[in-house]
Scaffold this active site. Structure first.
Site, short mmCIF file in Angstrom:
data_model
loop_
_atom_site.label_atom_id
_atom_site.label_comp_id
_atom_site.label_asym_id
_atom_site.label_seq_id
_atom_site.Cartn_x
_atom_site.Cartn_y
_atom_site.Cartn_z
N GLY A 166 24.07 36.61 23.45
CA GLY A 166 24.68 35.75 22.42
C GLY A 166 25.27 34.45 22.92
N HIS A 196 36.81 31.44 29.81
CA HIS A 196 37.25 30.27 29.03
C HIS A 196 38.64 30.46 28.41
CE1 HIS A 196 32.85 28.66 28.45
NE2 HIS A 196 33.30 28.49 29.66
N GLN A 216 32.55 34.25 27.72
CA GLN A 216 32.98 32.89 27.40
C GLN A 216 33.85 32.93 26.14
OE1 GLN A 216 29.36 30.03 27.89
NE2 GLN A 216 28.54 32.04 27.49
N ASN A 217 33.93 34.10 25.54
CA ASN A 217 34.68 34.21 24.28
C ASN A 217 36.18 34.32 24.54
OD1 ASN A 217 32.18 34.23 23.21
ND2 ASN A 217 32.13 36.41 22.73
N VAL A 218 36.93 33.84 23.57
CA VAL A 218 38.39 33.82 23.72
C VAL A 218 39.04 34.71 22.66
CG1 VAL A 218 38.44 31.54 24.81
CG2 VAL A 218 38.43 31.67 22.30
N ASP A 219 38.20 35.51 21.97
CA ASP A 219 38.69 36.28 20.82
C ASP A 219 39.29 37.64 21.15
OD1 ASP A 219 36.39 37.93 21.28
OD2 ASP A 219 35.18 36.73 19.89
N ALA A 224 22.84 41.25 18.69
CA ALA A 224 23.51 42.14 19.64
C ALA A 224 23.83 43.50 19.01
CB ALA A 224 24.79 41.48 20.14
N ARG A 256 41.94 29.76 14.57
CA ARG A 256 41.03 30.67 15.30
C ARG A 256 41.78 31.90 15.81
NH1 ARG A 256 37.81 27.85 19.71
NH2 ARG A 256 36.93 29.95 19.81
N ASN A 311 19.34 37.79 22.22
CA ASN A 311 19.73 36.69 21.33
C ASN A 311 18.67 36.61 20.22
OD1 ASN A 311 20.25 34.01 20.29
ND2 ASN A 311 21.20 33.49 22.25
#
Ligand code: APR
Ligand code: ZN
Length: 235
Positions: free
Chosen positions: A174, A107, A89-92, A218, A57, A200
């Site tokens: 999203g 997160h 909440q995304n970790v990207d 989005a 990831r 969404n």
């Protein structure tokens, strides 16, 4: 015009950048059991498997580019400054790549890891990812990804609570609305008087809590929506 705009994003905002969501068909949780790769118990049982999942990831996120949705939010922050915040909440890391600065990554983030013993933090880019389970330079203990797993407490909860109490418009983009505490943020914002909107293509599980549910992707919806908001601020 709303004074404080607060945005909560989930995996859906990065779908148009080619990153898989978790719960859509073909999503990450179809191929991986949550308890194996996203819990402290899973990591204790098989750290190599967990590292394989997050290395993959991390590499995908490194290669991904922000999309029109991320850029629209970054543009709005340029105009609004301190009146605009993102909780993700995304970790990207795609919001930051698009230029957003006021981002709370509740997160965690794929680009960091930390020592399970002495808690020293490392950039993934400076970690030896050829090892099945990377180890700490300082104490030789096992490193883990800086990801908040199920059963762990998300980051920035007190800052988030303040933002929810003070916002005038709360946009939720999203996210499926099933993972708490994030799925409950809409109730706090609403209780404190904010207008609440979900964006969404599908209805989130907590859809009844929103004033408005906009069924759109989005990247399709945000550029024109943000242009309108900017117009209202600038005139
Ligand atoms: N634009 C907006 N939303 C989209 C798009 C898009 N282009 N494509 C898909 N979506 C929506 C889906 O309809 C779904 O409601 O994004 C949502 C993705 O939901 P999940 O996969 O459940 O992701 P998310 O809500 O972010 O998950 C929350 O759960 O697995 C844990 O910690 C992980 O942060 C994650 C948390
Ligand atoms: Zn250490």
């Amino acid at each position: 015009m709303s004074k404080q705009i607060l945005v909560l994003t989930g995996a859906g905002i990065s779908a148009e950048s080619g990153l898989k969501t978790f719960r859509d068909s073909g999503g990450l949780w179809e191929d991986h059991a949550i308890e194996d790769v996203a819990t402290p118990e899973g990591f204790a049982a098989d750290p190599e498997l967990v590292w394989r999942f997050y290395k993959m990831r991390y590499q995908q996120a490194e290669q991904a580019r922000p999309n029109a949705g991320h850029y629209a939010l970054a543009e709005l922050e340029e105009v609004l400054g301190e009146q605009f915040h993102i909780i993700t909440q995304n970790v990207d890391g795609l919001h930051q790549k698009a230029g957003s600065k006021r981002v709370l990554e509740m997160h965690g983030r794929l680009k960091r890891c930390f020592c399970t013993d002495c808690h020293k933090r490392y950039e993934m880019s400076r970690t030896d990812l050829s090892l099945p389970v990377p180890v700490c330079d300082a104490c030789r203990s096992v490193l883990r990804p800086d990801i908040v797993w199920f059963g762990e407490i998300p980051y920035y909860l007190s800052e988030i609570d303040q933002l929810l109490r003070n916002c005038d418009l709360f946009l939720v983009i999203g996210t499926s609305g099933v993972v708490y505490p994030a799925a409950g943020f809409v109730l706090t914002a609403r209780y404190h008087g904010a207008r609440t909107i979900s964006i969404n293509p599908n209805e989130p599980a907590n859809n009844t809590h929103f004033d408005e549910c906009i069924q759109s992707k989005a990247g399709d919806f945000l550029p024109s929506f943000v242009a309108e908001l900017k117009q209202q601020v600038l005139t």
